[in-house]
Design an enzyme around this catalytic site. Sequence first.
Site, mmCIF file in Angstrom:
data_model
loop_
_atom_site.group_PDB
_atom_site.id
_atom_site.type_symbol
_atom_site.label_atom_id
_atom_site.label_comp_id
_atom_site.label_asym_id
_atom_site.label_seq_id
_atom_site.Cartn_x
_atom_site.Cartn_y
_atom_site.Cartn_z
ATOM 1 N N ARG C 32 2.164 -1.833 20.739
ATOM 2 C CA ARG C 32 3.031 -2.741 19.980
ATOM 3 C C ARG C 32 4.238 -2.006 19.427
ATOM 4 O O ARG C 32 5.382 -2.427 19.602
ATOM 5 C CB ARG C 32 2.240 -3.360 18.812
ATOM 6 C CG ARG C 32 1.296 -4.420 19.303
ATOM 7 C CD ARG C 32 0.775 -5.295 18.179
ATOM 8 N NE ARG C 32 -0.498 -5.867 18.630
ATOM 9 C CZ ARG C 32 -1.597 -5.933 17.908
ATOM 10 N NH1 ARG C 32 -1.598 -5.482 16.659
ATOM 11 N NH2 ARG C 32 -2.697 -6.452 18.406
ATOM 12 N N ARG C 52 -2.499 9.173 26.628
ATOM 13 C CA ARG C 52 -3.246 10.212 27.335
ATOM 14 C C ARG C 52 -4.375 10.778 26.469
ATOM 15 O O ARG C 52 -5.437 11.163 26.981
ATOM 16 C CB ARG C 52 -2.327 11.353 27.791
ATOM 17 C CG ARG C 52 -1.414 11.041 28.962
ATOM 18 C CD ARG C 52 -2.134 10.667 30.228
ATOM 19 N NE ARG C 52 -3.228 11.603 30.547
ATOM 20 C CZ ARG C 52 -4.180 11.366 31.431
ATOM 21 N NH1 ARG C 52 -4.220 10.221 32.093
ATOM 22 N NH2 ARG C 52 -5.124 12.252 31.659
ATOM 23 N N ALA C 53 -4.150 10.877 25.159
ATOM 24 C CA ALA C 53 -5.205 11.393 24.277
ATOM 25 C C ALA C 53 -6.446 10.508 24.393
ATOM 26 O O ALA C 53 -7.573 10.989 24.542
ATOM 27 C CB ALA C 53 -4.715 11.453 22.836
ATOM 28 N N GLN C 54 -6.228 9.187 24.358
ATOM 29 C CA GLN C 54 -7.352 8.265 24.473
ATOM 30 C C GLN C 54 -7.965 8.350 25.878
ATOM 31 O O GLN C 54 -9.190 8.359 26.031
ATOM 32 C CB GLN C 54 -6.880 6.838 24.164
ATOM 33 C CG GLN C 54 -7.995 5.806 24.081
ATOM 34 C CD GLN C 54 -8.114 5.000 25.376
ATOM 35 O OE1 GLN C 54 -7.271 5.092 26.261
ATOM 36 N NE2 GLN C 54 -9.185 4.239 25.479
ATOM 37 N N ARG C 105 -2.553 19.717 20.788
ATOM 38 C CA ARG C 105 -3.840 19.275 21.331
ATOM 39 C C ARG C 105 -4.689 20.492 21.711
ATOM 40 O O ARG C 105 -5.906 20.386 21.867
ATOM 41 C CB ARG C 105 -3.650 18.361 22.544
ATOM 42 C CG ARG C 105 -3.468 19.101 23.862
ATOM 43 C CD ARG C 105 -3.202 18.210 25.036
ATOM 44 N NE ARG C 105 -3.302 18.962 26.278
ATOM 45 C CZ ARG C 105 -2.455 19.907 26.663
ATOM 46 N NH1 ARG C 105 -1.416 20.217 25.925
ATOM 47 N NH2 ARG C 105 -2.641 20.566 27.805
HETATM 48 N N1 LIG Z 1 -6.442 2.112 27.922
HETATM 49 C C1 LIG Z 1 -6.228 0.913 27.129
HETATM 50 C C2 LIG Z 1 -6.801 1.124 25.724
HETATM 51 C C3 LIG Z 1 -6.691 -0.017 24.739
HETATM 52 C C4 LIG Z 1 -7.098 -1.374 25.314
HETATM 53 O O1 LIG Z 1 -8.274 -1.622 25.671
HETATM 54 N N2 LIG Z 1 -6.089 -2.279 25.427
HETATM 55 C C5 LIG Z 1 -6.284 -3.651 25.851
HETATM 56 C C6 LIG Z 1 -5.411 -4.557 24.950
HETATM 57 S S1 LIG Z 1 -3.676 -4.057 24.946
HETATM 58 C C7 LIG Z 1 -5.855 -3.881 27.289
HETATM 59 O O2 LIG Z 1 -6.121 -4.952 27.843
HETATM 60 N N3 LIG Z 1 -5.152 -2.920 27.907
HETATM 61 C C8 LIG Z 1 -4.600 -3.109 29.208
HETATM 62 C C9 LIG Z 1 -4.765 -1.920 30.088
HETATM 63 O O3 LIG Z 1 -5.580 -1.019 29.801
HETATM 64 O O4 LIG Z 1 -4.098 -1.906 31.154
HETATM 65 C C10 LIG Z 1 -4.734 0.599 27.172
HETATM 66 O O5 LIG Z 1 -4.002 1.381 27.782
HETATM 67 O O6 LIG Z 1 -4.305 -0.441 26.659
HETATM 68 N N1 LIG Z 2 -7.441 14.499 33.143
HETATM 69 C C1 LIG Z 2 -7.227 15.807 32.546
HETATM 70 C C2 LIG Z 2 -8.232 16.791 33.138
HETATM 71 C C3 LIG Z 2 -8.202 18.207 32.613
HETATM 72 C C4 LIG Z 2 -8.112 18.332 31.093
HETATM 73 O O1 LIG Z 2 -9.040 17.950 30.351
HETATM 74 N N2 LIG Z 2 -6.945 18.880 30.629
HETATM 75 C C5 LIG Z 2 -6.705 19.168 29.239
HETATM 76 C C6 LIG Z 2 -5.994 20.526 29.160
HETATM 77 S S1 LIG Z 2 -4.476 20.572 30.165
HETATM 78 C C7 LIG Z 2 -5.819 18.130 28.573
HETATM 79 O O2 LIG Z 2 -5.678 18.158 27.347
HETATM 80 N N3 LIG Z 2 -5.175 17.231 29.350
HETATM 81 C C8 LIG Z 2 -4.230 16.330 28.826
HETATM 82 C C9 LIG Z 2 -4.354 14.946 29.382
HETATM 83 O O3 LIG Z 2 -5.401 14.620 29.997
HETATM 84 O O4 LIG Z 2 -3.402 14.158 29.176
HETATM 85 C C10 LIG Z 2 -5.774 16.182 32.766
HETATM 86 O O5 LIG Z 2 -5.062 15.394 33.413
HETATM 87 O O6 LIG Z 2 -5.308 17.210 32.246
#
Ligand SMILES: N[C@@H](CCC(=O)N[C@@H](CS)C(=O)NCC(=O)O)C(=O)O
Ligand SMILES: N[C@@H](CCC(=O)N[C@@H](CS)C(=O)NCC(=O)O)C(=O)O
Lengths: 147, 147, 147
Positions: C32, C52-54, C105
């Site tokens: 939002r 990306r954190a989530q 991070r």
């Molecule tokens: N990964 C989800 C996490 C939060 C979530 O579940 N969002 C709901 C409400 S905005 C959704 O339908 N997200 C659409 C999506 O993941 O493409 C996101 O990027 O939004």
């Molecule tokens: N999906 C992860 C796999 C490897 C991982 O856990 N990487 C750590 C250290 S580079 C990270 O914090 N990744 C950041 C992210 O997933 O956005 C990636 O794309 O990096």
Amino acid sequence: MSEEAVVALAAVTVLGVLQQAYFSLQVIYARRKYSVSPPATAGPPEFERIFRAQANCSEYFPIFIAVLWTSGVFFSQGLSSVCGLLYLYGRLQYFHGYSESAQRRLAPLYFSARVLWVLVGFSLLGVFFSFCRVYLKVDLLRGLGSA
Amino acid sequence: MSEEAVVALAAVTVLGVLQQAYFSLQVIYARRKYSVSPPATAGPPEFERIFRAQANCSEYFPIFIAVLWTSGVFFSQGLSSVCGLLYLYGRLQYFHGYSESAQRRLAPLYFSARVLWVLVGFSLLGVFFSFCRVYLKVDLLRGLGSA
Amino acid sequence: MSEEAVVALAAVTVLGVLQQAYFSLQVIYARRKYSVSPPATAGPPEFERIFRAQANCSEYFPIFIAVLWTSGVFFSQGLSSVCGLLYLYGRLQYFHGYSESAQRRLAPLYFSARVLWVLVGFSLLGVFFSFCRVYLKVDLLRGLGSA
Ligand SMILES: N[C@@H](CCC(=O)N[C@@H](CS)C(=O)NCC(=O)O)C(=O)O
Ligand SMILES: N[C@@H](CCC(=O)N[C@@H](CS)C(=O)NCC(=O)O)C(=O)O
Ligand SMILES: N[C@@H](CCC(=O)N[C@@H](CS)C(=O)NCC(=O)O)C(=O)O
């Protein structure tokens, strides 16, 4: 549930976790090699294939664990563990294949998908037999044995 | 833990796995239809909605399985299984809604989120009662019953 | 498996689910705030870091749950639950760190990765001892105790 009935499933689970850790490390190395700093996920195709290979394996990991255990507890620990090892082998091939080219991900993908369907089939059978025992008081397996 | 106490949870779990397999197949068909070859994930909005719908359901799948089982084992297998079926129904609506337009994902999203919160609530209650029994030697449920 | 032997693992699991729900809500708020409507996932760096954190925490969630339970059932419920809490604490720091800058991070990532490795180690030990008991009829732990 006794220790005996699930220890092989637990062993396959830990192996699966080690494999996921290995895939994650490969993405971390690829991020360094191709200079793709988080939060970016786009980069050269070589990087993107490794990134997607790990993402795809991660996506299927909980599904795999769910059927491994359902099939192992309700159907057969031995058969499920063997399928579990085959699945992990298939996923390793998938990861390395996909890292080389998108085309080479296909054969191991089909293989691991087939193994997953076998585990789904075992789970369905096991749960169905268990339902009959618990709710209909009919033991189909014993019925088969004495027939 | 007896077979009787978890067989319905296992059945809902296998149903959830079949649903995830169905969503994955839809992404594979959409990749063909809109010519979005891996490792690409960007494409026309029609493709991206299907892709994201599956990604979102995958992301919530392990969370769903975790609360389904915690709630089913520590609170009530019957109530948890019914919630599990409602959740899977909501996710099917979410997937099809999102495939049509981003707007249509919202109503089923709220529905499935509410069901998930109910499962979280059941889990919290079940685990809290169990803590009291195990660590404080107080059986709140029996207390309620005899009051 | 008695209720007593797993109730703390179940408590940590529900806490992990609550944390995942919190992370998801942060992504929804960020969508939002930065006007990034689904199915889009690209946006300003502030948004992408939260997104990306989530995603990263979600990817590791099933792995965490798998080792938490394997380690808790086959090795020690108490030690595993403590590691589980440390892991969740590390992930909270990771999420908030990553939301601020990609650099922040890193420290919590290393911390939570180390905790995960400890859980993997406990799982390996626990499953190995259990294998010896079940298949080799050797109880290494008791052997150690009487030595
Ligand atoms: N990964 C989800 C996490 C939060 C979530 O579940 N969002 C709901 C409400 S905005 C959704 O339908 N997200 C659409 C999506 O993941 O493409 C996101 O990027 O939004
Ligand atoms: N999906 C992860 C796999 C490897 C991982 O856990 N990487 C750590 C250290 S580079 C990270 O914090 N990744 C950041 C992210 O997933 O956005 C990636 O794309 O990096
Ligand atoms: N998330 C997957 C869901 C479907 C799937 O498992 N696809 C297979 C066959 S096209 C695959 O290898 N996908 C490559 C990828 O996920 O990058 C996708 O985007 O394709």
